[in-house]
Design an enzyme around this catalytic site. Structure first.
Site, PDB file in Angstrom:
ATOM      1  N   CYS A 133     -11.616 -13.908 -43.780  1.00 48.20           N
ATOM      2  CA  CYS A 133     -12.157 -13.536 -42.447  1.00 48.20           C
ATOM      3  C   CYS A 133     -13.475 -12.785 -42.582  1.00 48.20           C
ATOM      4  CB  CYS A 133     -11.170 -12.862 -41.594  1.00 48.20           C
ATOM      5  SG  CYS A 133     -11.832 -12.555 -39.764  1.00 48.20           S
ATOM      6  N   CYS A 188      -4.433 -11.698 -36.052  1.00 48.48           N
ATOM      7  CA  CYS A 188      -4.155 -11.794 -34.638  1.00 48.48           C
ATOM      8  C   CYS A 188      -3.467 -13.307 -34.316  1.00 48.48           C
ATOM      9  CB  CYS A 188      -5.601 -12.166 -34.058  1.00 48.48           C
ATOM     10  SG  CYS A 188      -5.577 -12.537 -32.442  1.00 48.48           S
TER      11      CYS A 188
END
Length: 377
Positions: free
Chosen positions: A104, A200
């Site tokens: 990420c 998330c």
């Protein structure tokens, strides 16, 4: 000093709605930096109610309003899916344990976010990571954060010279407790907000249920390292080396009433291997083999050198000898045996506080459990 609306920012800070990015933005605003905030949405709402992106976005807006800086929003969910999540699924399907936070950072936060900041006219980006950037003789170094318990350089080891030259970490020199105090004293709306944990897209939901939506798993045998069946598992994808939780192995005749730990996985055979010793020899390795390494300076310090390394986050670095192979992969020999060095995870190298780079673990010299049919008892 507030940034007037319409002013081209020199720095765009990634505002996540958390306390760390809020204080990073506040420090920059206090210095008079021409500034804007940008919130990244990296996951489409799947209706589970477990991803708090909308709540985080509102908090990020409130922080920017408190500081008087422009707020921007970008949806990187498609880029996240292609650059991070597809790899995440492929690694689990192969029986490995990936680290999506590393990808990420490389694929979204320091690539698409940096591009978006430049489109806004900015020269650099800022984030709330606990790490530090230092210019040294025309080169850029990635250093550990001053708060060793919060240091995030491990997750940033895939960054390169171009990215570090355009990045600042405003809170990297601060301990977490001081960051909290600064947020409170500045009246930031996130000052008491709980730190986010996990990923998330998983949130607080059950990991097995989530992963099962994408990788249907089948129950199979749990065996000891010698191949004797001691239980059943719901799917080998759901477990990683060294794991204790979730095995649900009851009393086994002739075995001690002690915890069991995952020591191996046979994905094609759908078998999970366990042992009752937390420091089982089946979990210990002296040598770790990796995929091709990434070097923050652009290349390895030498074909062979001594340094320190971590095979997981929150581990204290361990002395090792690194050998760089012709294909760029590494053979890393540790002075002391490493527990549960796991394929798919990152091995990250350090010279003192400086992060040199790292690579994905491919294999280790830990002994392999017996594979094949369950022996007769």
């Amino acid at each position: 000093m507030n940034t007037a609306v319409g002013t081209v920012p020199r720095t765009v800070v990634g505002v996540s709605g958390g306390v760390d990015s809020s204080v990073a933005a506040w420090l920059l605003a206090q210095s008079g930096e021409p500034l804007a905030g940008l919130f990244m949405q990296n996951w489409d709402d799947d209706g589970s109610g477990q991803c708090r992106a909308e709540d985080d976005r509102r908090d990020a807006v409130a922080v920017c309003g408190r500081l008087g800086i422009p707020f921007h929003f970008r949806d990187f969910s498609k880029e996240y899916w292609a650059g991070v999540f597809e790899h995440f699924l492929a690694e689990y399907a192969a029986g490995r344990t990936p680290n999506p936070d590393v990808l990420c950072n490389r694929e979204v936060k320091f690539k698409h976010f940096l591009d978006a900041a430049r489109e806004l006219g900015a020269e650099r980006i800022a984030t709330g990571h606990y790490a530090q950037v230092q210019r040294d003789g025309g080169r850029w170094r990635l250093l550990r954060g001053a708060d060793r318990d919060k240091d995030q350089s491990y997750f940033l080891h895939q960054l390169g010279q171009a990215q570090l030259a355009a990045t600042t970490f405003p809170i990297g020199h601060l301990p977490k407790a001081q960051v909290r105090r600064l947020a409170r004293d500045a009246g930031l709306p996130t000052h008491a907000k709980k730190d986010s944990t996990g990923i998330c897209f998983i949130g607080e939901r059950d990991f097995r249920s989530f992963l099962g939506q994408y990788l249907p798993a089948q129950p199979g045998d749990i065996r000891d390292p010698h191949g004797v069946k001691v239980g059943e598992h719901p799917g080998v994808f759901y477990f990683t080396l060294g794991q204790r939780e979730g095995l649900a192995i009851g009393g086994v005749r002739g075995r001690a009433a002690a915890p069991w730990y995952v020591v191996g996985k046979d994905v094609p055979g759908n078998v999970l291997y366990v042992d009752q010793d937390r420091d089982s020899p089946w979990l210990l390795s002296h040598t770790v083999h990796t995929e091709a390494a990434h070097w923050i300076d652009g290349g390895a310090p030498a074909a062979g050198f001594d340094c320190a390394a971590q095979v997981r986050y929150r581990q204290h670095e361990e002395p090792c000898r690194v050998q760089v192979n012709d294909d760029g992969s590494l053979q890393v020999r540790f002075t002391r045996p490493q527990r549960a060095a796991t394929p798919g995870q990152s091995l990250v190298l350090y010279d003192g506080p400086a992060c040199l780079g790292g690579a994905v673990i491919a294999a280790t010299d830990a002994p392999q459990p017996r594979q094949g049919p369950t022996p007769a008892r």
